[in-house]
Design a protein around this motif. Structure first.
Motif, PDB file in Angstrom:
ATOM      1  N   ILE A  10       0.834  -1.209   0.000  1.00  0.00           N
ATOM      2  CA  ILE A  10       0.000   0.000   0.000  1.00  0.00           C
ATOM      3  C   ILE A  10       0.862   1.250   0.000  1.00  0.00           C
ATOM      4  CG2 ILE A  10      -1.598   1.365   1.415  1.00  0.00           C
ATOM      5  CD1 ILE A  10      -2.818  -1.345   2.327  1.00  0.00           C
ATOM      6  N   TYR A  11       1.913   1.258   0.809  1.00  0.00           N
ATOM      7  CA  TYR A  11       2.789   2.428   0.862  1.00  0.00           C
ATOM      8  C   TYR A  11       3.464   2.676  -0.485  1.00  0.00           C
ATOM      9  CZ  TYR A  11       2.451   2.945   5.983  1.00  0.00           C
ATOM     10  OH  TYR A  11       2.016   3.174   7.263  1.00  0.00           O
ATOM     11  N   HIS A  12       3.886   1.608  -1.144  1.00  0.00           N
ATOM     12  CA  HIS A  12       4.554   1.767  -2.436  1.00  0.00           C
ATOM     13  C   HIS A  12       3.584   2.143  -3.554  1.00  0.00           C
ATOM     14  CE1 HIS A  12       8.254  -0.751  -1.057  1.00  0.00           C
ATOM     15  NE2 HIS A  12       8.395   0.538  -0.805  1.00  0.00           N
ATOM     16  N   GLU A  13       2.314   1.833  -3.366  1.00  0.00           N
ATOM     17  CA  GLU A  13       1.302   2.219  -4.352  1.00  0.00           C
ATOM     18  C   GLU A  13       0.814   3.652  -4.136  1.00  0.00           C
ATOM     19  OE1 GLU A  13      -1.696  -0.737  -3.840  1.00  0.00           O
ATOM     20  OE2 GLU A  13      -0.694  -2.228  -5.117  1.00  0.00           O
ATOM     21  N   ASN A  14       1.090   4.206  -2.953  1.00  0.00           N
ATOM     22  CA  ASN A  14       0.624   5.559  -2.610  1.00  0.00           C
ATOM     23  C   ASN A  14       1.800   6.354  -2.032  1.00  0.00           C
ATOM     24  OD1 ASN A  14      -2.594   5.398  -2.784  1.00  0.00           O
ATOM     25  ND2 ASN A  14      -1.829   3.485  -1.882  1.00  0.00           N
ATOM     26  N   MET A  15       2.628   6.865  -2.917  1.00  0.00           N
ATOM     27  CA  MET A  15       3.874   7.509  -2.491  1.00  0.00           C
ATOM     28  C   MET A  15       3.742   9.029  -2.394  1.00  0.00           C
ATOM     29  SD  MET A  15       6.481   5.005  -4.632  1.00  0.00           S
ATOM     30  CE  MET A  15       7.992   5.660  -3.933  1.00  0.00           C
TER      31      MET A  15
END
Length: 347
Positions: free
Chosen positions: A93-98
């Motif tokens: 999730i973090y890598h998809e929403n940077m």
């Protein structure tokens, strides 16, 4: 009255809610039209929000607000998800929403129900997993990572601090407060926890690291948060309390506004005359509380009123008019009056 520390205390509005509620919050804020933005800092848990809600939060961020992504430690604390199952979905999730400003690393929250061995295990696991998660983060996100300090003793706190300072982070969180409630979901500022939070802040500031205090946020404890030198604190109490018919006033405890009975101890509501006196005493008036009937009947009116009252408390104490702040505490409940004596500087 002397001045408090010059650093700025920042309120972070926790709002892991559905898209419909986000729209209602924005609409009612437009009606309220406060003199400052109470949503300048926002905290959400993306693991428990759908794409539509996340899109709206991103839009708030694009309007100039700072967004913090929470790892979901609260949901582990309340048993909604296991700590072990959090790592890889959260990383994805973090890598998809940077696009967020801050990314909280996964933490394993000790509760008042845990025995000493369990607390030790959770502290060690939090420190070890936070370091591993940090190493797995994309390099562009590492400067925005925020690990969380846990522990019921100074030795446990130091284990986390040593790990995180060695990682070179710019911000850390503290969340080891006492807990209450059926699912241990309510944080309580025990004296030991406040002392440990003060210690974390002192050590962190010596290393140029800012500190975020988790899950405490009612107007009455703003003086304590400012007094111990916290940089940020978050709360969802402004919204949750509204659902229970509770309203805030600057630097004061909450009051039930929905029940009209003044005879039943269980369902006692504040009289209109008394509420107007509180508004005068605290010098507070917003578009949400001008009409008591709407405040009683409309949850979102109460929520935005609470949001403004909490943010207003922070704005006032940052501007340093401590005599006025202390006068409000003096007129409030004995419990918070005594706490204010501890944290507000004296002549």
């Amino acid at each position: 009255m002397d001045s408090l520390p010059a650093h700025r205390l920042n309120f972070v509005a926790s709002m892991t809610v559905c898209a419909s509620d986000i729209r209602k919050i924005k609409q009612h804020l437009q009606i309220a039209n406060p003199t400052f933005d109470p949503l300048q800092h926002i905290l959400v848990t993306p693991h428990f929000m759908n794409q539509e809600a996340m899109k709206l939060i991103r839009e708030l961020g694009q309007e100039g607000r700072s967004v913090t992504f929470d790892s979901g430690g609260y949901y582990v604390q309340t048993g909604r998800v296991s700590y072990e199952d959090l790592f890889y979905p959260l990383l994805q999730i973090y890598h998809e929403n940077m696009w967020a400003e801050t990314y909280i690393l996964p933490d394993y929250v000790p509760t008042s129900h845990d025995d000493k061995a369990t607390v030790q295990y959770k502290v060690e696991t939090t420190a070890r997993t936070s370091k591993l998660f940090y190493e797995c983060l994309d390099d562009t996100l590492k400067p925005r990572a925020m690990p969380v300090v846990h522990g019921h003793t100074t030795k446990q706190i130091d284990l986390c601090l040593d790990t995180y300072i060695g990682m070179g982070v710019k911000k850390i969180g503290f969340g080891s407060f006492g807990t209450m409630g059926v699912k241990r979901e309510v944080n309580v500022a025990t004296q030991n926890a406040v002392s440990l939070a003060s210690y974390v802040i002192r050590v962190a500031h010596q290393h140029g690291i800012k500190v975020h205090i988790f899950g405490l946020g009612v107007p009455a404890i703003v003086a304590m948060l400012k007094g111990i030198g916290a940089d940020y604190f978050d709360s969802s109490s402004w919204l949750k309390s509204a659902g229970f018919g509770q309203v805030f006033m600057p630097f004061m405890r909450s009051y039930n506004i929905t029940y009209k009975s003044v005879f039943s101890q269980l369902q006692r509501g504040i009289r209109e005359h008394d509420f107007e006196m509180l508004k005068t005493m605290t010098c507070h008036c917003c578009a949400m509380c001008r009409d008591l009937a709407k405040l009683r009947s409309n949850k979102m009116y109460r929520a935005i009123h609470n949001l403004i009252a909490l943010s207003e408390s922070v704005e006032r104490i940052n501007h340093g008019n401590l005599d006025a702040v202390y006068a409000i505490y003096q007129s409030g409940s004995k419990k918070y009056r005594e706490e204010a004596l501890k944290w507000l500087p004296k002549n």
